[in-house]
Design a protein around this motif. Structure first.
Motif, mmCIF file in Angstrom:
data_model
loop_
_atom_site.group_PDB
_atom_site.id
_atom_site.type_symbol
_atom_site.label_atom_id
_atom_site.label_comp_id
_atom_site.label_asym_id
_atom_site.label_seq_id
_atom_site.Cartn_x
_atom_site.Cartn_y
_atom_site.Cartn_z
ATOM 1 N N TYR A 27 33.687 40.898 44.035
ATOM 2 C CA TYR A 27 32.285 41.172 43.701
ATOM 3 C C TYR A 27 31.853 42.465 44.401
ATOM 4 O O TYR A 27 31.555 42.451 45.581
ATOM 5 N N ASP A 53 37.011 29.511 53.619
ATOM 6 C CA ASP A 53 38.171 29.790 52.771
ATOM 7 C C ASP A 53 38.363 31.292 52.595
ATOM 8 O O ASP A 53 37.466 31.997 52.132
ATOM 9 N N LEU A 224 29.869 27.825 41.670
ATOM 10 C CA LEU A 224 28.602 28.328 41.118
ATOM 11 C C LEU A 224 28.836 29.128 39.841
ATOM 12 O O LEU A 224 27.958 29.883 39.401
ATOM 13 N N GLY A 297 30.977 30.892 47.253
ATOM 14 C CA GLY A 297 31.206 32.182 47.909
ATOM 15 C C GLY A 297 29.908 32.957 48.028
ATOM 16 O O GLY A 297 29.134 33.036 47.074
ATOM 17 N N THR A 298 29.671 33.512 49.202
ATOM 18 C CA THR A 298 28.542 34.434 49.350
ATOM 19 C C THR A 298 28.736 35.301 50.577
ATOM 20 O O THR A 298 29.437 34.930 51.513
ATOM 21 N N LYS A 299 28.102 36.474 50.533
ATOM 22 C CA LYS A 299 28.083 37.342 51.695
ATOM 23 C C LYS A 299 26.667 37.426 52.257
ATOM 24 O O LYS A 299 26.359 38.320 53.027
ATOM 25 N N ARG A 300 25.793 36.524 51.820
ATOM 26 C CA ARG A 300 24.385 36.594 52.224
ATOM 27 C C ARG A 300 23.998 35.350 53.010
ATOM 28 O O ARG A 300 24.227 34.227 52.566
HETATM 29 N N1 LIG Z 1 42.485 30.160 44.981
HETATM 30 C C1 LIG Z 1 42.018 31.046 44.130
HETATM 31 O O1 LIG Z 1 42.781 31.642 43.353
HETATM 32 C C2 LIG Z 1 40.554 31.331 44.101
HETATM 33 C C3 LIG Z 1 39.986 32.022 43.020
HETATM 34 C C4 LIG Z 1 38.623 32.269 43.045
HETATM 35 C C5 LIG Z 1 37.864 31.817 44.097
HETATM 36 N N2 LIG Z 1 38.448 31.150 45.131
HETATM 37 C C6 LIG Z 1 37.663 30.666 46.301
HETATM 38 O O2 LIG Z 1 36.478 30.062 45.832
HETATM 39 C C7 LIG Z 1 35.361 30.662 46.476
HETATM 40 C C8 LIG Z 1 34.163 30.618 45.564
HETATM 41 O O3 LIG Z 1 34.412 31.323 44.351
HETATM 42 P P1 LIG Z 1 33.597 32.625 43.964
HETATM 43 O O4 LIG Z 1 33.027 33.181 45.211
HETATM 44 O O5 LIG Z 1 34.462 33.474 43.126
HETATM 45 O O6 LIG Z 1 32.495 32.068 42.972
HETATM 46 P P2 LIG Z 1 31.149 31.199 43.151
HETATM 47 O O7 LIG Z 1 31.124 30.549 44.484
HETATM 48 O O8 LIG Z 1 31.042 30.377 41.943
HETATM 49 O O9 LIG Z 1 30.023 32.331 43.050
HETATM 50 C C9 LIG Z 1 29.963 33.398 43.953
HETATM 51 C C10 LIG Z 1 28.840 34.317 43.510
HETATM 52 O O10 LIG Z 1 27.605 33.607 43.551
HETATM 53 C C11 LIG Z 1 26.647 34.298 44.314
HETATM 54 N N3 LIG Z 1 25.899 33.263 45.069
HETATM 55 C C12 LIG Z 1 26.366 32.449 46.049
HETATM 56 N N4 LIG Z 1 25.416 31.583 46.432
HETATM 57 C C13 LIG Z 1 24.320 31.853 45.703
HETATM 58 C C14 LIG Z 1 23.014 31.290 45.652
HETATM 59 N N5 LIG Z 1 22.657 30.255 46.420
HETATM 60 N N6 LIG Z 1 22.116 31.827 44.790
HETATM 61 C C15 LIG Z 1 22.463 32.868 43.988
HETATM 62 N N7 LIG Z 1 23.708 33.426 43.962
HETATM 63 C C16 LIG Z 1 24.622 32.927 44.831
HETATM 64 C C17 LIG Z 1 27.424 35.233 45.215
HETATM 65 O O11 LIG Z 1 26.659 36.391 45.454
HETATM 66 P P3 LIG Z 1 26.947 37.420 46.659
HETATM 67 O O12 LIG Z 1 28.379 37.849 46.475
HETATM 68 O O13 LIG Z 1 25.998 38.513 46.378
HETATM 69 O O14 LIG Z 1 26.718 36.714 47.917
HETATM 70 C C18 LIG Z 1 28.674 35.524 44.401
HETATM 71 O O15 LIG Z 1 28.429 36.627 43.567
HETATM 72 C C19 LIG Z 1 35.844 32.087 46.814
HETATM 73 O O16 LIG Z 1 35.056 32.682 47.796
HETATM 74 C C20 LIG Z 1 37.268 31.804 47.234
HETATM 75 O O17 LIG Z 1 37.259 31.339 48.570
HETATM 76 C C21 LIG Z 1 39.774 30.904 45.123
#
Ligand SMILES: NC(=O)c1ccc[n+]([C@@H]2O[C@H](COP(=O)([O-])OP(=O)(O)OC[C@H]3O[C@@H](n4cnc5c(N)ncnc54)[C@H](OP(=O)(O)O)[C@@H]3O)[C@@H](O)[C@H]2O)c1
Length: 334
Positions: A27, A53, A224, A297-300
């Motif tokens: 992102y 993670d 999310l 996932g978030t950086k905030r």
């Molecule tokens: N094993 C694998 O191959 C694999 C693949 C994908 C993901 N993962 C793991 O799964 C975790 C989560 O997946 P993901 O980060 O891709 O997707 P996600 O958790 O579905 O969504 C992350 C996105 O949502 C935003 N967000 C987070 N909390 C929010 C809230 N309360 N309100 C509004 N927006 C929000 C974040 O924004 P900001 O970035 O601006 O904070 C980010 O852009 C990853 O961090 C990683 O650890 C693993």
């Protein structure tokens, strides 16, 4: 925060974890602010989150360094989950499951994370060139020498292997149930990580039931829907070129507009509980089983707190039925 048990090694974690990937990868990685990411990790820990993670390939490498910095004074409060097995190339990421590589990858992850032990070490993708038993056997040795406490595999689809603007497939596929069974013969699988969210429910068909029947933990990635389910993304606003959503079929302006009824439904349920759509989406994931731990996932900082708050939200049968009746998401990778 409620605690949940992760699989064979019976390790306890806070019910909601923190995905650290957006701090360094996928992102708008080129515009990261390390200090705000550190604050997000600390806000999560302060809110009862323990599972962080990360992966060596996020950055690459910088995400583990960041987690190591964040935990310098707080290692005992965290459950560190990282991954090996993917190398970042110019066009694609490639799998490497050779035992020698796995051993070296673990040592360098330990150094970056500034820790003596990794709580959960996951195989990011299975290397089609190396028998899984060899890779998993090398990972099991890491447990026996005390560098790792438990092992997991990721079952995330091939699309996640695309790098930057590169197109085409890498030949790396998601781990299959038969591969999970083979891994179990060598050493207990403590956790499987796979995509699970209100708009991506494939894991409910066979993968999660397989885990639940064996007491294997389930880490829900992308809970999310890459941010969509929070309702904070506007159709047509667009994404930076280095944001994975710029090429994600569900994030075209047309598909985002078409999928709005899902967010509207989550918001309506949230209003009844004083919760945000993101919290409802996470509570739905938590309701899928006692061994399920979402890692939003978030950086905030503020979103890290908000997401942790989802652990307090209990959806009613009526809420769950309403979510089940929401339209299927449009837009697919296939
Ligand atoms: N094993 C694998 O191959 C694999 C693949 C994908 C993901 N993962 C793991 O799964 C975790 C989560 O997946 P993901 O980060 O891709 O997707 P996600 O958790 O579905 O969504 C992350 C996105 O949502 C935003 N967000 C987070 N909390 C929010 C809230 N309360 N309100 C509004 N927006 C929000 C974040 O924004 P900001 O970035 O601006 O904070 C980010 O852009 C990853 O961090 C990683 O650890 C693993």
């Amino acid at each position: 925060m409620e605690r949940r048990t992760i699989g064979a090694a019976a390790l306890e974690v806070g019910a909601v974890g923190l995905g650290c990937m957006p701090m360094s990868w996928a992102y708008t990685a080129s515009r990261q602010d390390g200090e705000s990411s550190l604050r997000a990790v600390h806000a999560a820990l302060d809110s009862g989150v323990t599972l962080l993670d990360t992966a060596d390939m996020y950055g690459p490498f910088t995400n583990e360094l960041l987690v190591g910095r964040a935990l310098k004074e707080r290692r005992s409060e965290a459950f560190v989950s990282t991954k090996c097995g993917l190398l970042v190339g110019e066009q694609h990421v490639v799998a490497n499951g050779r035992p020698g590589y796995v051993r070296r990858a673990c040592d360098t992850s330990l150094r970056r994370l500034q820790t003596d032990v990794i709580d959960l070490y996951q195989l990011h993708r299975v290397d089609p060139e190396v028998p899984l038993e060899e890779t998993w056997g090398a990972m099991a040795e890491l447990v026996s020498v005390g560098k790792v406490r438990s092992l997991g595999l990721c079952a995330v689809g091939a699309r996640a292997n695309r790098r930057g603007g590169a197109s085409g497939r890498t030949g790396i596929h998601s781990v299959t149930l038969s591969q999970l069974r083979r891994a179990q013969q060598v050493f207990p699988v403590s956790c499987v990580q796979a995509e699970l969210s209100v708009w991506s429910t494939e894991a409910l068909d066979a993968l999660l039931p397989w885990c639940s029947a064996r007491g294997v933990g389930f880490m829900a990635a992308m809970p999310l829907g890459n941010g969509f389910l929070s309702g904070t993304l506007r159709p047509g606003e667009g994404f930076e070129p280095d944001d994975v959503r710029a090429r994600h079929p569900r994030f075209t302006a047309e598909m985002m507009a078409a999928n709005q009824p899902i967010v509207v439904g989550l918001r309506r349920i949230g209003e009844r509980h004083g919760a945000t759509p993101a919290q409802v989406a996470l509570a739905w994931v938590l309701a899928q089983g006692a061994g399920v731990v979402p890692v939003p996932g978030t950086k905030r900082e503020h979103w890290a707190r908000e997401n942790a708050g989802a652990a307090e939200l209990r959806l009613t049968d009526e809420d769950m039925a309403e979510i089940a009746a929401l339209p299927q998401a449009l837009g697919s990778w296939d």
